[in-house]
Structure formats: structure tokens, C-alpha cells
Design an enzyme around this catalytic site. Structure first.
Site, mmCIF file in Angstrom:
data_model
loop_
_atom_site.group_PDB
_atom_site.id
_atom_site.type_symbol
_atom_site.label_atom_id
_atom_site.label_comp_id
_atom_site.label_asym_id
_atom_site.label_seq_id
_atom_site.Cartn_x
_atom_site.Cartn_y
_atom_site.Cartn_z
ATOM 1 N NE ARG A 20 31.787 38.816 48.408
ATOM 2 C CZ ARG A 20 32.482 37.960 47.668
ATOM 3 N NH1 ARG A 20 33.438 37.224 48.218
ATOM 4 N NH2 ARG A 20 32.207 37.819 46.389
ATOM 5 C CB THR A 52 36.417 29.358 48.687
ATOM 6 O OG1 THR A 52 36.372 30.430 47.735
ATOM 7 C CG2 THR A 52 35.297 29.557 49.692
ATOM 8 C CB THR A 67 36.680 33.337 49.763
ATOM 9 O OG1 THR A 67 37.190 33.222 48.438
ATOM 10 C CG2 THR A 67 36.021 34.694 49.920
ATOM 11 C CD GLU A 90 37.424 35.096 42.823
ATOM 12 O OE1 GLU A 90 37.630 35.731 41.782
ATOM 13 O OE2 GLU A 90 37.184 33.889 42.830
ATOM 14 C CD GLU A 144 36.349 37.615 47.223
ATOM 15 O OE1 GLU A 144 35.686 36.880 46.471
ATOM 16 O OE2 GLU A 144 37.227 37.190 47.963
ATOM 17 C CG ASP A 164 33.624 36.867 43.272
ATOM 18 O OD1 ASP A 164 33.955 36.149 42.315
ATOM 19 O OD2 ASP A 164 33.606 36.452 44.451
#
Length: 598
Positions: free
Chosen positions: A119, A416, A434, A436, A453, A456
Site C-alpha cells: 500500500r 484498480t 491500484t 486509485e 492514493e 483515500d
């Protein structure tokens, strides 16, 4: 390239698919509402699915599946195939994932199941007010384009970690299919063309604009060969030097410069952030699931990714809550089943919003994420479901809450992709990756797109009372995700049952839950489950896939107090299921996916 024609499921398939789920005996539990054919569809056809014996790979694009198949045929492992697939997806599906983004990979080697966390992380220079301007949270569209929302990409470093543990072929070999395609060119698909045409920002980027668009601003035509020499050079560097080629030196500097130099919305990413990024190896979040109401009960072990992903927790909550309601006796074509499902979804999303965030920054309720999926807690939550919709559900209290939920709306996105692979040794993985939003931050660097990202995160650090929000922006933090790569095992034998997952923003949770419920509770094949209409709730309106439900079905939900919205819920489910006679696969007809293998 063969283009898939979108199809819908026949009424007969719905009946046979639910043969294990008897009708409810309580008054008012009968169905009677059928699903309708979308306008313009040539006929009601069920996808047959894919069958094989030795190995299988399911991805979002035929060229990516071909690359994975090539690696499996060459003696590669599931991880090897996933690396080759991801590099090709960077090229052919740039709107969805790539080396400029992040990913979660769930892997099983026959003995243990592990999670690799790639991530993205927030730069060290950000603070909680990153998305506050003039005292107010920015809108999503204000924040998404430019450098502000770019996180440190994690996919390449995560894949390198996974390859070190489970790779069989040399690292450099896995880049060959993508490098060849980047140099020779790949044809623009109809899906990519449509997304390019709809996007208002990508054509303005000095690198992406000339690559994807003609001089008049129109996307290059379907079938046009796109060649990407810059990306080929980057992939060749990573193949030779490893992940440090991306995270250090001139490529990293180009990324950082592009983030800082955006004229309207610059970001704070630094070379130190790039060099310091570390993928993480985590324990999976696993729970037992024994569907009730079936004629032949079977117990499963469902494993997913723990926080910072919220997917596994929310799916486990939805399945567990439904198991404690009348839903277990109902068919999919019964509006009452949909009532129970969306109410369970509201309860799960209320908890998700309040509690789930990066575990390095936010403690789990009662000291364990298992507190949110314990049978006693889910039974307590299930008792909140009544004959009328809650519309908005409250979060539960597995322990005294210390953080509060954000009111930021969840996004429907296309940025994604999902990969499922099983290799010749039985190693299995599910990986969701991903950037995003569709085309990420709309910034191209050296032939690949950067993520957005950080959107998020919650845009406001506190709620209206001043209490901190769990998923607020903090330096080095990983934003909460909905990605839900999932592996299912038989509880008695321990053998693999299925690998699956989907793109779709917060709706990933519902797409993956649909796959699991329809295969495990109703006995559908992966393809049959994928073909079912999409649905869900993000703790607000009841969301139904446009043109897939009859007026009678929708009216039945509204009579129970649901605010119904019919939308284009474009899932991208991929799944591989293991049976007595080999593997069965499914790919989502709403996108371009393909299952391949032997």
C-alpha cells in the site's frame, strides 16, 4: 484483440444457481420479482466460464493473462506470473494499476497463508490539513488531479519481496512480456478508448496527452497500436537493477519533480520518501464460515487482508450478519434477501468508517480486529435489522470508541485491477492493485502514471465534535483501502477452494461478497456468480446495477424504506475455483478480463 460482449444471466440460471437455498417459510418471504435484460442487449446468455487441470491465471486484460500463462508454462510460480501480469497491466490497462501505484497480495503455498502489503504511504512532509483549503475540505475532484494526492508507490517493492519468498524464475525474465509489448505496441481497446474520451484532465498532461490523444484532443482510435519506449526502458532498468531502480536515482527524481512541478496542485513527495518505502509482510485475517440454510452444510476458512485494508473485515461482517438472519433461507431474486444484505452492509460500513485505518497509527477495538467479526458481536448487530431499512446504520461498540467516522463520500472508481493465479504446484494468490482513480493523478512520468492514493484518507482530520478521525492524513501512514483479495479454503481438508477479488472503490467489498455468497451459499460457478447483477450500500442509499432489476423488485425495496439508486456498477471480478476435476474460472463481462491456463 477480441472484444467481450456484455451479457446478463438468464432467469433459468438464477433458479438453478439458488437450488441449494430453499424458499423462506415466513409470510411475505416469497420473491416474484425477476431481473430484466438491459436495453440493447442481443439476448440473455450465461457465460460458460473456463475449465482447466494444471494451472490458471485470471486478469483484467487478455494480454496480461497471456503473459501470466507464458510464465506458468515456463515453470514459473504463481508469484512469478503475477509479476509478469502486473507489468503488462501497467502498459495495457494504465487507467487501473501499475508501477506508480500500490497493491495487496495474499499468497498460499500449501502450508501457510501470508499477506504482502504494498500500500502507498503518505509523504513525511504532509499533515492532517493536506486536503483543507480556506478552512474547508476540498472536493474529491479538486484534490485528485496533480501532485497533492500522490503517495509513495508500493507495488514494485512489494512484488520484489514476494518474489524473494516464492519466486522460481529469475526476476528479469518476468519483465520480458511487458517490455516486448511496450516496444512493439498494443492495440487500444474499446474500454480504454471510452475512458480516455470521458476523462477531462489526462489530455492536459504534457506526457500523457500526446501519448493517448490526437492533436484535436480526441483519443487515439480503437485498434491503434500504442508503443511506449519510455516505459520499456524503465522496466528494463527494474529488471536489471531491482526495485531500487524505481525508488532511487533518476527515475525516482523524475517522479518527485513531476509531483512538485504540477502548476495547480503540487505535492510533497520527496526522494527520502521514495528511498525509505518498505513493503510489509502481514498475517492474513481469516475467519470460519459455515453457510446456514443449505441442504448440505460445508465449513470454509475465508482469508483476506487485514488493515489498512477494510475489505476482509467488512466482508466477514456482512456474511456473518446474514448468517444470523432469515436471508440464509432466501434466493437472490427475492427482494427480501436484498433488504437483509444491504442492511448488513450498512452495519459493516458504519464500523468500517469508525474503526478501520492503518494499524501502525490506530489501535484495533478491544485490542484485536477479531472483535469486529466475533460471532457474538455479529449476532448483536444482526438484531438491529428490522422489516424497514435503517437507511443509515450506527457503528457498534466492541469497545469504547476513541475515534469517529468521516462523512466523506465513498468513490466509485476505475483505477484498480485484480489478479488471481494458481500454479502447477498448487500455490495460489489473490492480488488487487491500484492507482486509485481512473488514470490516477493524471500525471505520466517515464511512460507510467502516478497514483492519487492519498485521497483515500479522510479529508477532514476531525468530526463536527472535534474528535479525531481514524483514517485522517498523517506522515508515513497508509490510507484505508477497500481492496479485498480473498482466498477460500475447505475447513475439513485445508485445501484451496477459491481465489478471487475485484476493482471498484468501496464497492469492491460488495462485488467480492457477492462472489463469495453466491458460490459458497448457492453453489454457483465463479462465472455464474460474477454474472449476477451488482448491488450494495455504503451506509446510505441502496445501490443497484442499472437496468438489471425489474421495477417490481425496486418497488419492493422502496416499500421497505430503501432509497434506491440505479447506477453503472462496473465490477471487474476475477476468480479461480478448485474442484474435484480441476479448476473453474470466471472473468467479469463488464470489463475485458480473461481466464487462461491448462
Amino acid at each position: 484483440m477480441k472484444r467481450f460482449h456484455f451479457v446478463v444471466l438468464v432467469s433459468a440460471l438464477l433458479a438453478s444457481a439458488c437450488s441449494h437455498a430453499p424458499s423462506a417459510t415466513r409470510p411475505g418471504a416469497s420473491g416474484g420479482a425477476e431481473f430484466r435484460q438491459p436495453e440493447g442487449a442481443s439476448g440473455l446468455i450465461a457465460q460458460p466460464g473456463w475449465h482447466g487441470q494444471k494451472f490458471a491465471v485470471a486478469t483484467a486484460h487478455p494480454l496480461a493473462s497471456e503473459a501470466g500463462l507464458e510464465i506458468l508454462q515456463a515453470g514459473g510460480s504463481a508469484v512469478d506470473a503475477a509479476i509478469a501480469v502486473q507489468m503488462v497491466l501497467t502498459l495495457v490497462e494504465p487507467q487501473s494499476s501499475g508501477i506508480g501505484g500500490g497493491a495487496f497480495l495474499l499468497h498460499h503455498d500449501g502450508r501457510e497463508t501470508v499477506v504482502f502489503d504494498g500500500r502507498e504511504t503518505a509523504p513525511a512532509a504532509v499533515n492532517e490539513t493536506l486536503f483543507i483549503e480556506d478552512g474547508k475540505p476540498m472536493s474529491f475532484r479538486e484534490a485528485v488531479v496533480g501532485g497533492r494526492a500522490v503517495g509513495v508507490p508500493g507495488t514494485v517493492r512489494m512484488l520484489e519481496m514476494a518474489h524473494g519468498a516464492y519466486g522460481k524464475l529469475p526476476w528479469a525474465r518476468l519483465f520480458e512480456p511487458a517490455i516486448e509489448l511496450a516496444e512493439d505496441g498494443f492495440p487500444i481497446s474499446l474500454r480504454l478508448y471510452r475512458l480516455l474520451k470521458a476523462d477531462r484532465h489526462l489530455r492536459k498532461d504534457p506526457k500523457a496527452g500526446p501519448y493517448f490523444y490526437e492533436r484535436d484532443g480526441e483519443p487515439r482510435a480503437v485498434g491503434t497500436l500504442l508503443r511506449n519506449a519510455e516505459l520499456a526502458n524503465v522496466l528494463r532498468r527494474i529488471a536489471a537493477e531491482g526495485s531500487r531502480a524505481l525508488y532511487e536515482g533518476d527515475i525516482a527524481q523524475a517522479v518527485v519533480d513531476r509531483v512538485h512541478d504540477h502548476p495547480d496542485n503540487p505535492g510533497l513527495l520527496s526522494m527520502a520518501d521514495m528511498a525509505a518505502y518498505q513493503a510489509k509482510r502481514r498475517q492474513p485475517l481469516c475467519t470460519d464460515y459455515a453457510p446456514r440454510g443449505m441442504r448440505q452444510a460445508r465449513s470454509y476458512r475465508i482469508c483476506g487482508v487485514p488493515p489498512p485494508s477494510s475489505g476482509a473485515i467488512a466482508i466477514d461482517q456482512i456474511l456473518g450478519i446474514l448468517n444470523d438472519t432469515e436471508a440464509r433461507f432466501l434466493r437472490f431474486d427475492n427482494p427480501l434477501w436484498m433488504h437483509y444484505y444491504t442492511e448488513a452492509a450498512r452495519l459493516a460500513f458504519a464500523d468500517r468508517a469508525r474503526y478501520v485505518a492503518d494499524p501502525d497509527f490506530v489501535a484495533a477495538p478491544a485490542g484485536s480486529w477479531q472483535s469486529l467479526i466475533s460471532p457474538s458481536y455479529l449476532a448483536e448487530r444482526a438484531r438491529l435489522i428490522g422489516p424497514q431499512s435503517m437507511r443509515v446504520a450506527p457503528p457498534g461498540t466492541p469497545s469504547p470508541p476513541t475515534t469517529h467516522y468521516s462523512s466523506m463520500p465513498e468513490q466509485m472508481e476505475y483505477g484498480t485491477s485484480h489478479i488471481s493465479v494458481v500454479d502447477a504446484w498448487g500455490n495460489a494468490l489473490a492480488m488487487t492493485s491500484t492507482i486509485e482513480d481512473a488514470f490516477g493523478a493524471r500525471q505520466m512520468v517515464r511512460g507510467f502514471l502516478l497514483n492519487n492514493e492519498l485521497t483515500d484518507f479522510a479529508f477532514s482530520p476531525t468530526d463536527s465534535s472535534g474528535a479525531p478521525i481514524a483514517n485522517r492524513v498523517q506522515p508515513g501512514k497508509r490510507p484505508r483501502s477497500s481492496m479485498s483479495p480473498t482466498l477460500v479454503f475447505d475447513n475439513d481438508s485445508g485445501q484451496l477452494v477459491m481465489s478471487g477479488g475485484s476493482p471498484g472503490g468501496a464497492m469492491i467489498i460488495h462485488y467480492t461478497a457477492k462472489l463469495l455468497y453466491a458460490t459458497l451459499n448457492w453453489g454457483l460457478t465463479p462465472q455464474q456468480a460474477i454474472d449476477l447483477p451488482n448491488f450494495g450500500s455504503l451506509n446510505g442509499p441502496t445501490l443497484l446495477e442499472d437496468q438489471r432489476f425489474s421495477p417490481a423488485f425496486v418497488d419492493a425495496l422502496r416499500s421497505r424504506g430503501h432509497e434506491v439508486k440505479e447506477l453503472d456498477l462496473s465490477s471487474g471480478l476475477q476468480a479461480i475455483r478448485k474442484g474435484k476435476d480441476g479448476y473453474t474460472g470466471g472473468a467479469d463481462p463488464r470489463r475485458e478480463g480473461r481466464v487462461m491456463g491448462e
